[in-house]
Design an enzyme around this catalytic site. Structure first.
Site, PDB file in Angstrom:
ATOM      1  N   CYS A  70     -21.834  -1.467  15.319  1.00 14.69           N
ATOM      2  CA  CYS A  70     -22.318  -0.347  14.499  1.00 14.69           C
ATOM      3  C   CYS A  70     -23.752  -0.606  14.054  1.00 14.69           C
ATOM      4  CB  CYS A  70     -21.395  -0.231  13.285  1.00 14.69           C
ATOM      5  SG  CYS A  70     -21.890   1.019  12.125  1.00 14.69           S
ATOM      6  N   CYS A  79     -17.949  -3.250   6.547  1.00 10.47           N
ATOM      7  CA  CYS A  79     -17.559  -4.401   7.385  1.00 10.47           C
ATOM      8  C   CYS A  79     -18.428  -5.618   7.063  1.00 10.47           C
ATOM      9  CB  CYS A  79     -17.801  -4.094   8.863  1.00 10.47           C
ATOM     10  SG  CYS A  79     -16.867  -2.721   9.493  1.00 10.47           S
ATOM     11  N   GLN A 248      -0.268   2.628   3.622  1.00 13.68           N
ATOM     12  CA  GLN A 248      -0.854   1.507   4.370  1.00 13.68           C
ATOM     13  C   GLN A 248      -1.920   2.060   5.307  1.00 13.68           C
ATOM     14  OE1 GLN A 248      -0.341  -1.745   4.181  1.00 13.68           O
ATOM     15  NE2 GLN A 248       1.422  -1.814   2.820  1.00 13.68           N
ATOM     16  N   GLU A 299       7.498   2.240  -8.728  1.00  9.69           N
ATOM     17  CA  GLU A 299       6.093   2.528  -8.440  1.00  9.69           C
ATOM     18  C   GLU A 299       5.521   3.283  -9.640  1.00  9.69           C
ATOM     19  OE1 GLU A 299       3.590   2.471  -5.890  1.00  9.69           O
ATOM     20  OE2 GLU A 299       2.548   3.854  -7.236  1.00  9.69           O
ATOM     21  N   ASP A 347       4.905  -5.983  -3.477  1.00  5.74           N
ATOM     22  CA  ASP A 347       3.673  -5.692  -2.732  1.00  5.74           C
ATOM     23  C   ASP A 347       2.635  -5.182  -3.739  1.00  5.74           C
ATOM     24  OD1 ASP A 347       1.757  -5.001  -0.889  1.00  5.74           O
ATOM     25  OD2 ASP A 347       2.891  -3.391   0.050  1.00  5.74           O
ATOM     26  N   CYS A 374      -2.234  -8.646  -0.502  1.00  2.42           N
ATOM     27  CA  CYS A 374      -3.509  -8.292   0.146  1.00  2.42           C
ATOM     28  C   CYS A 374      -4.644  -9.131  -0.450  1.00  2.42           C
ATOM     29  CB  CYS A 374      -3.790  -6.797   0.010  1.00  2.42           C
ATOM     30  SG  CYS A 374      -3.765  -6.208  -1.684  1.00  2.42           S
TER      31      CYS A 374
HETATM   32  C1  LIG Z   1      -0.485  -2.497  -2.207  1.00  5.67           C
HETATM   33  S1  LIG Z   1       0.250  -0.963  -2.636  1.00  5.67           S
HETATM   34  C2  LIG Z   1       1.815  -1.137  -1.855  1.00  5.67           C
HETATM   35  C3  LIG Z   1       2.566   0.133  -1.562  1.00  5.67           C
HETATM   36  C4  LIG Z   1       3.776   0.047  -0.642  1.00  5.67           C
HETATM   37  N1  LIG Z   1       4.526  -1.171  -0.780  1.00  5.67           N
HETATM   38  C5  LIG Z   1       3.391   0.282   0.801  1.00  5.67           C
HETATM   39  O1  LIG Z   1       3.529  -0.630   1.618  1.00  5.67           O
HETATM   40  O2  LIG Z   1       2.931   1.376   1.124  1.00  5.67           O
HETATM   41  C6  LIG Z   1       0.540  -1.184  -4.327  1.00  5.67           C
HETATM   42  C7  LIG Z   1       1.221  -0.026  -5.002  1.00  5.67           C
HETATM   43  O3  LIG Z   1       1.521  -0.430  -6.340  1.00  5.67           O
HETATM   44  C8  LIG Z   1       1.306   0.641  -7.237  1.00  5.67           C
HETATM   45  N2  LIG Z   1       1.068  -0.014  -8.545  1.00  5.67           N
HETATM   46  C9  LIG Z   1      -0.058  -0.551  -9.037  1.00  5.67           C
HETATM   47  N3  LIG Z   1       0.184  -1.155 -10.223  1.00  5.67           N
HETATM   48  C10 LIG Z   1       1.507  -0.992 -10.493  1.00  5.67           C
HETATM   49  C11 LIG Z   1       2.366  -1.389 -11.546  1.00  5.67           C
HETATM   50  N4  LIG Z   1       1.901  -2.105 -12.578  1.00  5.67           N
HETATM   51  N5  LIG Z   1       3.670  -1.058 -11.482  1.00  5.67           N
HETATM   52  C12 LIG Z   1       4.156  -0.333 -10.430  1.00  5.67           C
HETATM   53  N6  LIG Z   1       3.383   0.073  -9.395  1.00  5.67           N
HETATM   54  C13 LIG Z   1       2.074  -0.257  -9.412  1.00  5.67           C
HETATM   55  C14 LIG Z   1       0.140   1.405  -6.639  1.00  5.67           C
HETATM   56  O4  LIG Z   1       0.150   2.757  -7.047  1.00  5.67           O
HETATM   57  C15 LIG Z   1       0.408   1.263  -5.118  1.00  5.67           C
HETATM   58  O5  LIG Z   1       1.173   2.335  -4.637  1.00  5.67           O
END
Ligand SMILES: C[S@@+](CC[C@H](N)C(=O)[O-])C[C@H]1O[C@@H](n2cnc3c(N)ncnc32)[C@H](O)[C@@H]1O
Length: 415
Positions: A70, A79, A248, A299, A347, A374
């Protein structure tokens, strides 16, 4: 200390910068510099324990250095590693996970599995957010932020997303010009257009474009044309995605992630699934669909939980219960019901687990935990707490969901 210095780069930081030492022994971080390179740098920031340098000249390039694809590479904040072959990027991520975790916990070598490489190192992202900008002459830009800046790099393509993006960028920019729309200026808090968020279902070819405007007279969510959600297929499941929901960002690799998690669990013994930070329910629904076991998802985002409920229905996965709430609070209500054969999937966002959630989880007498992370630095901190409470780390599996960037996804199995 001389502002201009010649530095040998020895390693790469988690974050992607080259690390070297200044004449006085202080550590210096240099963006886009690679290990085994000698670079002439200008010191642009001095801190107590380290400095930040900018490359003026590459005196001795690394043998591994390649031409970036790029033309915005080096300016755009998207990136950091287009100048490193993909194979090498994957190796770097694998060793960074090992180093960061080993710094906190002593573990046997065989626990660290080789990284699962990305299926496509390019054009893998299903979501991207472009921002509008304007220069002094009133020319409208549409692109990504410069690294460490609110300035916009005008782009006509992005190699991390599908190539339909070229047409979308052109249309988005022309739309603003043809309608004489203003661009939002953060410092002055005036102007209209802020960003253009594009989501694309790679397996459904459904496309969603959100135009974000800074005008309090507008409704918070207004459908101009088409449907208010798109669908994406992952493995044998279909997922609905709304504008505000987390999904994701690498469709192909999400399928690999889900199957990797499935292979780590003992489906025969499994009794219940708890999907904490469940988003639209992807991980929990996939496991529940394959194992036919009851699922509870937690969530914090309301609209995301609605998507999760719809996704359960759409895929005819029964015995699911999705709760809107913060994990650190909601977990207090469910922890008493988690049995020895319960599977807990966590997650969390980049900050890792909240201390209150960590306390409840580490106090469980027995359960299997799949930690999807992550951010290896917060993962290492949380894993240390689990190990200190008697949990055993069985597998650490890095998986590359984000080629060309420094971001690393890791799946850990704890028992
Ligand atoms: C890394 S994403 C993972 C989502 C899901 N596991 C997936 O694979 O699509 C983290 C998620 O946690 C939610 N989140 C952030 N802080 C949170 C909290 N304190 N309690 C519950 N959910 C939370 C966010 O809105 C987001 O959807």
């Amino acid at each position: 200390m001389d502002k201009i210095q010649t530095v040998r780069i020895n390693s790469l930081s988690y974050g992607g910068q080259g690390i070297g030492k200044l004449e006085n022994g202080k550590v210096v971080f240099v963006s886009y510099a690679l290990p085994e390179e000698t670079v002439k740098i200008e010191i642009i920031k001095k801190k107590k324990s380290f400095a930040i340098g900018r490359i003026l000249e590459i005196i001795e390039p690394s043998e591994k250095r390649i031409e970036p694809l790029c033309s915005a590479f080096g300016k755009c904040g998207g990136c950091v590693w287009q100048n490193i072959p993909y194979e090498e990027q994957a190796k770097i991520k694998e060793s960074q996970v090992r180093e960061i975790i080993s710094h906190q916990i002593e573990l046997k070598e065989e626990i660290f599995k080789p990284i699962i490489k990305a299926v496509n190192p390019w054009r893998y992202r299903n979501k991207i957010e472009f921002s509008y900008g304007m220069d002094k002459a009133g020319q409208i830009f549409l692109g990504l932020f410069r690294s460490n800046s609110y300035k916009i790099i005008d782009l006509d393509d992005c190699f991390l997303t599908d190539d339909k993006i070229k047409e979308i960028l052109k249309t988005g920019r022309n739309f603003a010009k043809e309608n004489n729309l203003t661009v939002f200026k953060m410092k002055k808090n005036e102007g209209l257009l802020r960003s253009l968020i594009v989501r694309y279902g790679f397996n459904t070819q459904e496309l969603m474009i959100n135009l974000v405007a800074a005008n309090s007279d507008l409704p918070t969510s207004h459908l101009i044309s088409g449907k208010n959600k798109i669908k994406e297929k992952i493995d044998d499941l279909t997922f609905l995605i709304s504008p505000e929901s987390f999904f994701q960002s690498n469709t192909n690799m999400t399928e690999v992630l889900l199957n990797t998690i499935l292979n780590l669990i003992d489906s025969d013994k499994l009794e219940n699934i708890y999907d904490l930070f469940c988003g639209t329910g992807i991980i929990g629904l996939f496991i529940a669909g394959k194992t036919k076991k009851p699922l509870i998802g937690i969530e914090s985002n309301d609209s995301t939980i609605l998507d999760a409920k719809e996704n359960a229905e759409l895929n005819q996965i029964g015995n699911t219960h999705f709760i809107t709430g913060e994990v650190e609070k909601a977990i207090l209500d469910i922890s008493g019901n988690i049995t020895a054969n319960g599977l807990i999937i966590v997650d969390p966002p980049r900050v890792g687990l909240h201390p209150k959630a960590l306390k409840v989880l580490t106090e469980l007498k027995s359960a299997t935990i799949i930690y999807v992370s992550c951010n290896p630095t917060t993962l290492a901190r949380d894993l240390a707490a689990f190990v200190n409470s008697g949990f055993k780390i069985e597998v650490i599996q890095p998986i590359d969901m984000f080629p060309q960037t420094y971001h690393i996804e890791t799946i850990v199995k704890l028992t």
